[in-house]
Enzyme design. Structure first.
Site, PDB file in Angstrom:
ATOM      1  CD  GLU A 198      -2.997  -0.896   2.302  1.00 46.69           C
ATOM      2  OE1 GLU A 198      -2.977   0.115   3.010  1.00 46.69           O
ATOM      3  OE2 GLU A 198      -3.906  -1.748   2.374  1.00 46.69           O
ATOM      4  CD  GLU A 387      -3.491  -5.860   4.018  1.00 50.20           C
ATOM      5  OE1 GLU A 387      -4.259  -4.970   4.434  1.00 50.20           O
ATOM      6  OE2 GLU A 387      -2.247  -5.773   4.068  1.00 50.20           O
TER       7      GLU A 387
HETATM    8  C1  GCO Z   1      -2.780  -1.888   5.480  1.00 51.32           C
HETATM    9  C2  GCO Z   1      -2.063  -2.862   6.103  1.00 51.32           C
HETATM   10  C3  GCO Z   1      -2.495  -3.499   7.321  1.00 51.32           C
HETATM   11  C4  GCO Z   1      -3.635  -2.944   8.148  1.00 51.32           C
HETATM   12  C5  GCO Z   1      -4.970  -3.353   7.621  1.00 51.32           C
HETATM   13  C6  GCO Z   1      -6.154  -2.903   8.473  1.00 51.32           C
HETATM   14  O1  GCO Z   1      -2.760  -2.170   4.395  1.00 51.32           O
HETATM   15  O2  GCO Z   1      -3.218  -0.908   5.971  1.00 51.32           O
HETATM   16  O3  GCO Z   1      -1.590  -3.761   5.179  1.00 51.32           O
HETATM   17  O4  GCO Z   1      -1.289  -3.287   7.935  1.00 51.32           O
HETATM   18  O5  GCO Z   1      -3.492  -3.371   9.434  1.00 51.32           O
HETATM   19  O6  GCO Z   1      -5.157  -2.841   6.362  1.00 51.32           O
HETATM   20  O7  GCO Z   1      -6.235  -1.530   8.525  1.00 51.32           O
END
Ligand code: GCO
Length: 476
Positions: A198, A387
């Site tokens: 991200e 995710e």
């Molecule tokens: C993100 C991360 C995670 C977060 C999840 C929940 O992408 O922000 O990969 O580290 O914990 O997205 O917010």
């Protein structure tokens, strides 16, 4: 401050392993979906990140990262919490991976803490850190869990931040050396690699709003860090491909489906298009060879002042896959008060709808829309949902966690993934965020995203009902 409510911020700112394997048979939340509906090669996994789970912040020669430093500044994280201990995965990885095996989870996405391998970011290697990831990988392989490694999940070595971090163009060399080392060291055993996690989140929230490490602010630091991260993304991809035979290389993007708040208002529709360019296209399109979306967001023109000859080529990489990470959607309206973007989010909390613990709207169809959007780029060959998940206020009741709202959430999102797949979108895997409750950045330990509950006092783990549900789904 919720980091996915990035636009609203713009406005303001120009173990003990307790689980008895018998329980795995006894408690079986069933699913209306079947894993087999997704095809036999579909990858089912869970995701984590080093800083959020490992703890052992300075153990065995690890150097500090920007998150080690940032969380120790007063007032940066809710309740002044930090990841010093987190889930103690550094010490408990064997038990945790055993739990993963018991749940029959075939793939584990985790990240490498750069400063565990290189305490100063470059140069001197820390053999104990190198050995730790060998042990994690070997344990995965023994348990028939496929490791999926993220090279950069936000924990930049502090020593490099002191040299300017993502604002120093040298970072592309530091990062490329780090990627080279990781892939030469672990590449015989690990084939699935993700370069960045991200970039929009770590650049936007860390270098523009300052709510995340390293806490820098301002539009020019945002643009500079954006360009360097884009270059690192392309260069990192090439390094992995060159070093790992049979590699499956990708990089991951946080995406939210974006729609106009008032669909009949042209101004809102244009605002939504601009927000979409910022959130969903900014890092993806340069990698695909399309450059930055300057026609949709003219202020991005300023990024060109950081260009050097040959950068367009360096930004490009023919990724084997794109990692799509989705949690919510955003409704956007025109705003004359947000310079350059002229758009702002109407937060879910102001729309009178039910939200998650993070204040995010539950909108399963958003993941379908994003999958369709990504698949519409001819350059995108394969997509994994790297995710998707949700935080709810889970509680332990007589030793169990009955998180049926999470099961409902995951099922409804997965149905939309299946819908896209059936319409021909090349989505080939799904990773739940997260395997276990962990340190949720500036929100600390309160938001629980895991399918395994963690008691942070005792480090006891309890498989939640969603964990059993996931096992049943995968194996149905
Ligand atoms: C993100 C991360 C995670 C977060 C999840 C929940 O992408 O922000 O990969 O580290 O914990 O997205 O917010």
């Amino acid at each position: 401050m919720q980091r996915r409510n990035f636009l609203s911020c713009l406005l303001a700112t120009t173990a003990g392993l307790v689980t008895n394997p018998n329980q795995l048979i006894g408690l079986a939340a069933t699913s209306t979906l079947k894993g087999s509906d997704f095809g036999k090669n579909f990858v089912w996994g869970v995701a984590t990140a080093a800083y959020q789970i490992e703890g052992a912040a300075s153990a065995d020669g690890k150097g500090p990262s920007i998150w080690d430093e940032f969380t120790h500044r007063k007032g940066k994280v809710k309740n002044n919490e930090n990841g010093d201990k987190a889930c103690e995965f550094y010490y408990r990885y064997k038990e945790d991976l055993e739990l993963m095996r018991l749940l029959g989870i075939p793939a584990f996405r985790f990240s490498i803490a750069w400063s565990r391998l290189f305490p100063e970011g470059i140069g001197r290697i820390n053999p104990a850190g190198v050995d730790f990831y060998h042990r994690v990988i070997d344990t995965c392989l023994e348990k028939e869990i496929t490791p999926w490694i993220t090279l950069y999940h936000w924990d930049l070595p502090l020593a490099l931040e002191k040299k300017g971090g993502w604002l120093n163009r040298e970072i592309i060399h530091w990062f490329s050396e780090y990627c080279d080392f990781c892939t030469k060291t672990y590449g015989d055993k690990v084939k699935n690699w993700m370069v960045l996690n991200e970039p929009m989140a770590f650049v936007g929230v860390g270098y523009f709003l300052g709510y995340h490490a390293p806490g820098r602010k301002g539009i020019f630091s945002f643009l500079k860090a954006t360009h360097h991260a884009t270059l690192a993304q392309g260069i990192g991809g090439k390094v992995v491909k060159a070093n790992v035979s049979g590699a499956n290389v990708g990089t991951t993007f946080s995406c939210s489906h974006i729609a106009a708040y008032r669909n009949d208002k042209e101004k809102d529709q244009i605002a939504a298009m601009r927000a979409d360019a910022l959130f969903n296209r900014l890092f993806l399109e340069p990698a695909l060879g399309l450059g930055y979306p300057i026609e949709s967001l003219p202020f991005l023109k300023y990024i060109e002042r950081y260009f050097q000859p040959g950068d367009e080529e360096k930004m490009k990489f023919d990724f084997d896959f794109v990692g799509l990470q989705n949690y919510t959607r955003e409704l956007v309206k025109y705003s004359p008060f947000v310079p350059m973007l002229w758009a702002k989010i109407v937060p879910a909390s102001k729309r009178g709808i039910r939200t998650t613990e993070m204040g995010w709207e539950i909108y399963p169809e958003g993941i379908y829309c994003l999958l369709k959007k990504f698949a519409s780029y001819p350059q995108v060959k394969k997509i994994y949902i790297t995710e998707n998940g949700v935080a709810f206020p889970d509680t332990v009741l007589l030793g169990e966690v009955y998180d049926y709202d999470r099961i409902e959430f995951l099922e409804s999102y997965l149905k939309q993934v299946l819908r896209a797949k059936r319409e021909g979108v090349p989505v080939e895997g799904y990773f739940i965020w997260s395997f276990m409750d962990n340190f949720e950045w500036a929100e600390g330990y309160k938001p629980r995203f895991g399918i395994v509950y963690v008691d942070f006092e005792t480090q006891k783990r309890i498989i939640k009902q969603s964990g059993y549900w996931y096992r049943n789904l995968i194996h149905s």
